[in-house]
Design a protein around this motif. Structure first.
Motif, PDB file in Angstrom:
ATOM      1  N   GLY A  42       0.774  -1.231   0.000  1.00 31.54           N
ATOM      2  CA  GLY A  42       0.000   0.000   0.000  1.00 31.54           C
ATOM      3  C   GLY A  42       0.808   1.285   0.000  1.00 31.54           C
ATOM      4  O   GLY A  42       0.229   2.376   0.001  1.00 31.54           O
ATOM      5  N   PHE A  43       2.136   1.197  -0.014  1.00 36.69           N
ATOM      6  CA  PHE A  43       2.944   2.419  -0.050  1.00 36.69           C
ATOM      7  C   PHE A  43       4.355   2.094  -0.527  1.00 36.69           C
ATOM      8  O   PHE A  43       4.725   0.931  -0.686  1.00 36.69           O
ATOM      9  CB  PHE A  43       2.972   3.112   1.322  1.00 36.69           C
ATOM     10  N   PHE A  44       5.132   3.152  -0.772  1.00 35.64           N
ATOM     11  CA  PHE A  44       6.519   3.021  -1.192  1.00 35.64           C
ATOM     12  C   PHE A  44       7.422   3.502  -0.063  1.00 35.64           C
ATOM     13  O   PHE A  44       7.053   4.395   0.711  1.00 35.64           O
ATOM     14  CB  PHE A  44       6.790   3.822  -2.472  1.00 35.64           C
ATOM     15  N   ASP A  45       8.633   2.936   0.007  1.00 33.85           N
ATOM     16  CA  ASP A  45       9.484   3.220   1.161  1.00 33.85           C
ATOM     17  C   ASP A  45      10.959   3.192   0.774  1.00 33.85           C
ATOM     18  O   ASP A  45      11.547   2.132   0.574  1.00 33.85           O
ATOM     19  CB  ASP A  45       9.200   2.184   2.262  1.00 33.85           C
ATOM     20  N   PHE A  46      11.557   4.389   0.660  1.00 35.24           N
ATOM     21  CA  PHE A  46      12.989   4.506   0.388  1.00 35.24           C
ATOM     22  C   PHE A  46      13.745   4.931   1.646  1.00 35.24           C
ATOM     23  O   PHE A  46      14.823   5.522   1.562  1.00 35.24           O
ATOM     24  CB  PHE A  46      13.257   5.542  -0.714  1.00 35.24           C
ATOM     25  N   SER A  47      13.191   4.646   2.806  1.00 36.62           N
ATOM     26  CA  SER A  47      13.912   4.976   4.033  1.00 36.62           C
ATOM     27  C   SER A  47      15.158   4.110   4.123  1.00 36.62           C
ATOM     28  O   SER A  47      15.214   2.991   3.607  1.00 36.62           O
ATOM     29  CB  SER A  47      13.028   4.736   5.258  1.00 36.62           C
ATOM     30  N   ALA A  48      16.184   4.638   4.791  1.00 38.61           N
ATOM     31  CA  ALA A  48      17.426   3.879   4.955  1.00 38.61           C
ATOM     32  C   ALA A  48      17.159   2.565   5.670  1.00 38.61           C
ATOM     33  O   ALA A  48      17.716   1.517   5.310  1.00 38.61           O
ATOM     34  CB  ALA A  48      18.444   4.718   5.723  1.00 38.61           C
ATOM     35  N   GLU A  49      16.297   2.612   6.674  1.00 40.52           N
ATOM     36  CA  GLU A  49      15.981   1.407   7.441  1.00 40.52           C
ATOM     37  C   GLU A  49      15.374   0.322   6.555  1.00 40.52           C
ATOM     38  O   GLU A  49      15.768  -0.843   6.629  1.00 40.52           O
ATOM     39  CB  GLU A  49      15.013   1.751   8.570  1.00 40.52           C
ATOM     40  N   HIS A  50      14.434   0.724   5.699  1.00 44.05           N
ATOM     41  CA  HIS A  50      13.792  -0.289   4.851  1.00 44.05           C
ATOM     42  C   HIS A  50      14.745  -0.813   3.786  1.00 44.05           C
ATOM     43  O   HIS A  50      14.759  -2.009   3.493  1.00 44.05           O
ATOM     44  CB  HIS A  50      12.542   0.272   4.179  1.00 44.05           C
ATOM     45  N   ILE A  51      15.536   0.058   3.182  1.00 46.76           N
ATOM     46  CA  ILE A  51      16.475  -0.393   2.154  1.00 46.76           C
ATOM     47  C   ILE A  51      17.436  -1.423   2.736  1.00 46.76           C
ATOM     48  O   ILE A  51      17.665  -2.485   2.146  1.00 46.76           O
ATOM     49  CB  ILE A  51      17.246   0.802   1.549  1.00 46.76           C
ATOM     50  N   ARG A  52      17.986  -1.118   3.906  1.00 49.52           N
ATOM     51  CA  ARG A  52      18.924  -2.055   4.534  1.00 49.52           C
ATOM     52  C   ARG A  52      18.234  -3.384   4.865  1.00 49.52           C
ATOM     53  O   ARG A  52      18.774  -4.466   4.589  1.00 49.52           O
ATOM     54  CB  ARG A  52      19.500  -1.441   5.813  1.00 49.52           C
ATOM     55  N   ALA A  53      17.044  -3.307   5.465  1.00 50.60           N
ATOM     56  CA  ALA A  53      16.329  -4.524   5.859  1.00 50.60           C
ATOM     57  C   ALA A  53      15.939  -5.348   4.639  1.00 50.60           C
ATOM     58  O   ALA A  53      16.001  -6.584   4.659  1.00 50.60           O
ATOM     59  CB  ALA A  53      15.095  -4.161   6.675  1.00 50.60           C
ATOM     60  N   SER A  54      15.533  -4.672   3.563  1.00 44.47           N
ATOM     61  CA  SER A  54      15.137  -5.375   2.342  1.00 44.47           C
ATOM     62  C   SER A  54      16.312  -6.136   1.751  1.00 44.47           C
ATOM     63  O   SER A  54      16.184  -7.298   1.344  1.00 44.47           O
ATOM     64  CB  SER A  54      14.585  -4.388   1.319  1.00 44.47           C
ATOM     65  N   VAL A  55      17.476  -5.493   1.710  1.00 43.01           N
ATOM     66  CA  VAL A  55      18.660  -6.163   1.156  1.00 43.01           C
ATOM     67  C   VAL A  55      19.044  -7.365   2.011  1.00 43.01           C
ATOM     68  O   VAL A  55      19.374  -8.445   1.479  1.00 43.01           O
ATOM     69  CB  VAL A  55      19.832  -5.176   1.034  1.00 43.01           C
ATOM     70  N   GLU A  56      19.004  -7.218   3.316  1.00 43.87           N
ATOM     71  CA  GLU A  56      19.333  -8.351   4.190  1.00 43.87           C
ATOM     72  C   GLU A  56      18.392  -9.527   3.916  1.00 43.87           C
ATOM     73  O   GLU A  56      18.826 -10.689   3.859  1.00 43.87           O
ATOM     74  CB  GLU A  56      19.244  -7.933   5.661  1.00 43.87           C
ATOM     75  N   GLY A  57      17.109  -9.238   3.744  1.00 43.91           N
ATOM     76  CA  GLY A  57      16.157 -10.303   3.445  1.00 43.91           C
ATOM     77  C   GLY A  57      16.425 -10.949   2.100  1.00 43.91           C
ATOM     78  O   GLY A  57      16.355 -12.177   1.961  1.00 43.91           O
ATOM     79  N   SER A  58      16.737 -10.136   1.099  1.00 46.83           N
ATOM     80  CA  SER A  58      17.029 -10.680  -0.232  1.00 46.83           C
ATOM     81  C   SER A  58      18.275 -11.552  -0.214  1.00 46.83           C
ATOM     82  O   SER A  58      18.307 -12.628  -0.828  1.00 46.83           O
ATOM     83  CB  SER A  58      17.193  -9.537  -1.244  1.00 46.83           C
TER      84      SER A  58
END
Length: 305
Positions: free
Chosen positions: A86-102
């Motif tokens: 439901g939204f977009f998120d370029f926060s530093a926290e989300h970018i870092r967490a997303s990469v760790e998950g990937s």
């Protein structure tokens, strides 16, 4: 297969990328077979996103690659982040967490290329810069880029991010030609003369950013393939004629049409069938004439001034 230097970064990838958005429908054995078919066809680059299949696409790909004779160091793996429910998120926290998950799902220590998926109007460029610095310094991300961004958005990021933005994914294909329409209709009253993307094609060429077209065989916004679609009868007839002369299928010719552009576009082809992978990879070996390129453009329903 041809290979390109993506964004002048030194990262070498196949001219055709295999998109992995739907591989969550496949078993681990089937994905291993798909990776092998891609390797046999010369495709060395695979496109992912953290949201594809809710993460299952990365999960099954990582498991399949780990047991495949194809070595991790011989392929280019890119993934995307920034789309949430439901939204977009370029926060530093989300970018870092997303990469760790990937990285965890892909079973790898690094991704070759990380793209920001859809523009986040609430983006703080300094946060993106900080996240990129951390991830690149740690060796978890080797190169960075964007997806679906216009020149002004790219300039905003480039003013803050230290790493070169080497790629931009944009929708483009014979039934979605907005990337070239305005450039062909300069100073006309035609609808195609309206600049909708800020001149993204020319901007990326000027700044050495590789454009990766997506949904290359779709019409509209992922509304379905134009191949065999009765609404695109003239285009399909033209593709069949060119294909017969080139000894290729209409789908292969449609991808070759994208590759013919001197911007050295790097199309993402999404398929879950090994035979289809081999078929579409052949597009890199077809060189369409200027006359044929324009004939197919017109057959898709476009007009020239």
């Amino acid at each position: 297969m041809r290979y390109i230097d993506i964004g002048g970064s030194g990262l070498r990838g196949s001219a055709v990328i295999l998109g992995c958005m739907r591989i969550d429908q496949l078993s681990e054995d089937e994905v291993a077979g798909l990776i092998g078919a891609a390797a046999d066809a010369g495709i060395t680059m695979f496109d992912h996103a953290d949201i594809y299949g809710g993460g299952q696409c990365e999960e099954v790909f990582g498991a399949a690659l780990a047991r495949s004779p194809v070595r991790r160091e011989d392929v280019v793996v890119q993934t995307k982040c920034g789309i949430r429910s439901g939204f977009f998120d370029f926060s530093a926290e989300h970018i870092r967490a997303s990469v760790e998950g990937s990285l965890r799902r892909l079973r790898t220590d690094y991704v070759d290329l990380l793209l920001l998926h859809r523009p986040d109007t609430l983006m703080e460029p300094d946060e993106v810069a900080a996240a990129f610095d951390d991830l690149v310094t740690a060796g978890k991300v080797r190169h960075v880029g964007v997806s679906n961004q216009n020149p002004a958005q790219l300039d905003l990021l480039r003013a803050h991010v230290r790493q070169p933005l080497v790629a931009n994914q944009l929708q483009f294909g014979l039934a979605h030609t907005l990337l070239v329409d305005s450039g062909l209709n300069v100073n006309t009253g035609f609808d195609g003369g309206v600049v909708r993307d800020g001149g993204a094609l020319e901007y990326c060429r000027l700044h050495g950013i590789t454009i990766q077209p997506w949904s290359v065989l779709q019409h509209g916004h992922i509304a379905g393939t134009f191949l065999t679609n009765p609404d695109y009868q003239e285009l399909n007839e033209a593709l069949a004629t060119v294909g017969a002369e080139a000894g290729a299928t209409p789908a292969t010719v449609a991808v070759a049409w994208i590759l013919r552009h001197p911007a050295r576009l790097q199309p993402v082809v999404g398929t879950t069938k090994p035979a289809r992978v081999a078929e579409l990879a052949l597009a890199a070996d077809i060189e369409l004439s200027r006359e044929t390129w324009y004939a197919l453009y017109r057959a898709a329903g476009n007009r020239l001034p």
